[in-house]
Design an enzyme around this catalytic site. Structure first.
Site, mmCIF file in Angstrom:
data_model
loop_
_atom_site.group_PDB
_atom_site.id
_atom_site.type_symbol
_atom_site.label_atom_id
_atom_site.label_comp_id
_atom_site.label_asym_id
_atom_site.label_seq_id
_atom_site.Cartn_x
_atom_site.Cartn_y
_atom_site.Cartn_z
ATOM 1 N N THR A 15 -19.898 -3.561 42.165
ATOM 2 C CA THR A 15 -20.393 -4.181 40.936
ATOM 3 C C THR A 15 -20.143 -5.680 40.990
ATOM 4 O OG1 THR A 15 -18.304 -3.902 39.726
ATOM 5 C CG2 THR A 15 -19.929 -2.128 39.526
ATOM 6 N N ASN A 23 -19.192 -8.675 38.853
ATOM 7 C CA ASN A 23 -18.559 -8.931 37.554
ATOM 8 C C ASN A 23 -19.074 -10.239 36.980
ATOM 9 O OD1 ASN A 23 -16.836 -7.029 39.098
ATOM 10 N ND2 ASN A 23 -15.684 -7.057 37.184
ATOM 11 N N GLU A 56 -19.795 -5.728 34.019
ATOM 12 C CA GLU A 56 -20.124 -5.681 35.446
ATOM 13 C C GLU A 56 -21.470 -5.013 35.659
ATOM 14 O OE1 GLU A 56 -17.390 -3.097 37.590
ATOM 15 O OE2 GLU A 56 -16.370 -2.690 35.724
HETATM 16 N N1 RBF Z 1 -15.550 3.241 34.105
HETATM 17 C C1 RBF Z 1 -14.965 4.149 33.270
HETATM 18 O O1 RBF Z 1 -13.749 4.172 33.146
HETATM 19 N N2 RBF Z 1 -15.703 5.039 32.554
HETATM 20 C C2 RBF Z 1 -17.066 5.078 32.639
HETATM 21 O O2 RBF Z 1 -17.691 5.900 31.962
HETATM 22 C C3 RBF Z 1 -17.718 4.154 33.520
HETATM 23 N N3 RBF Z 1 -19.059 4.172 33.679
HETATM 24 C C4 RBF Z 1 -19.652 3.269 34.515
HETATM 25 C C5 RBF Z 1 -21.037 3.293 34.687
HETATM 26 C C6 RBF Z 1 -21.667 2.388 35.525
HETATM 27 C C7 RBF Z 1 -23.151 2.442 35.689
HETATM 28 C C8 RBF Z 1 -20.886 1.432 36.235
HETATM 29 C C9 RBF Z 1 -21.538 0.444 37.144
HETATM 30 C C10 RBF Z 1 -19.522 1.412 36.081
HETATM 31 C C11 RBF Z 1 -18.877 2.318 35.230
HETATM 32 N N4 RBF Z 1 -17.497 2.316 35.061
HETATM 33 C C12 RBF Z 1 -16.898 3.226 34.241
HETATM 34 C C13 RBF Z 1 -16.702 1.210 35.587
HETATM 35 C C14 RBF Z 1 -15.987 1.488 36.872
HETATM 36 O O3 RBF Z 1 -14.732 2.063 36.575
HETATM 37 C C15 RBF Z 1 -15.830 0.127 37.550
HETATM 38 O O4 RBF Z 1 -17.105 -0.294 38.007
HETATM 39 C C16 RBF Z 1 -14.881 0.106 38.696
HETATM 40 O O5 RBF Z 1 -13.596 0.449 38.268
HETATM 41 C C17 RBF Z 1 -14.834 -1.292 39.360
HETATM 42 O O6 RBF Z 1 -14.420 -2.271 38.469
HETATM 43 MG MG MG Z 2 -16.920 -5.448 40.560
#
Ligand code: RBF
Ligand code: MG
Length: 181
Positions: A38, A40, A115
């Site tokens: 991702t 940020n 992000e």
């Molecule tokens: N992190 C969560 O803790 N819960 C989520 O439901 C969640 N959904 C995400 C959905 C998408 C499309 C993306 C790109 C990220 C999501 N994340 C979620 C964040 C994820 O934990 C994070 O991208 C990584 O920890 C890297 O920072």
């Molecule tokens: Mg990232």
């Protein structure tokens, strides 16, 4: 995961939200831990007003004029900011994106973050590049998970549903928005 509410069948207020910003350091978890990189970005005023959750739209990257530099991540790791100058022409096209705004309950972040996962395989990383994005809709709230695998599977489902929505009648005109990117 449980039931999902369907994505709106067309663009509804407050969308579209179009902004431009620069890519900053994250926690370094996206690509290394989840295999889902991702980019940020700062939580702007308009993004801060959105409820925490998962959103989708389009985005476009552009290299920054800034000289390359090394920045320290929160965990002390050094990160090379190439400012997007290694990206290939194809990387600089408009691509679909999914965006996460909030506290990542699975990781219990203390600060709100934003992000973007760009649905494209890039030739290089692009810390420091500029990103113009248009947010077109909401997918779901942020959730906690019992396993990392469950989070990864849900993100992959987000990507699939976002691509389906973008290709549906109510969003296909969004290519007009993407031309502004
Ligand atoms: N992190 C969560 O803790 N819960 C989520 O439901 C969640 N959904 C995400 C959905 C998408 C499309 C993306 C790109 C990220 C999501 N994340 C979620 C964040 C994820 O934990 C994070 O991208 C990584 O920890 C890297 O920072
Ligand atoms: Mg990232």
């Amino acid at each position: 995961m449980g039931m999902r509410s369907p994505i709106a069948s067309e663009i509804v207020a407050p969308f579209p939200i179009t902004e431009r910003n620069e890519i900053i350091n994250g926690f370094g978890r996206g690509s290394s831990e989840l295999g889902i990189p991702t980019a940020n970005i700062p939580v702007t005023e308009r993004l801060a007003k959105l409820e925490p959750g998962i959103y989708f739209g389009y985005c476009r990257l552009s290299p920054s004029q800034k000289p390359q530099e090394i920045k320290l991540r929160q965990d002390g790791q050094q990160v090379l900011f190439n400012q997007g100058n290694l990206l290939a022409d194809e990387d600089l096209q408009v691509w679909p994106m999914v965006m996460s705004i909030g506290y990542n309950p699975f990781y219990s972040n203390k600060e709100k973050t934003a992000e973007i996962h760009v649905v494209h395989e890039f030739s290089h990383d692009f810390y420091g590049a500029n990103i113009t994005y248009v947010v077109l809709g909401y997918i779901r709230p942020e959730l906690d998970y019992t396993t990392k695998q469950a989070l990864i599977e849900d993100i992959n489902l987000d990507i699939k549903l976002a691509l389906e929505a973008l290709n549906s009648a109510g969003y296909r005109n969004a290519s007009n928005w993407s031309e502004e990117l």
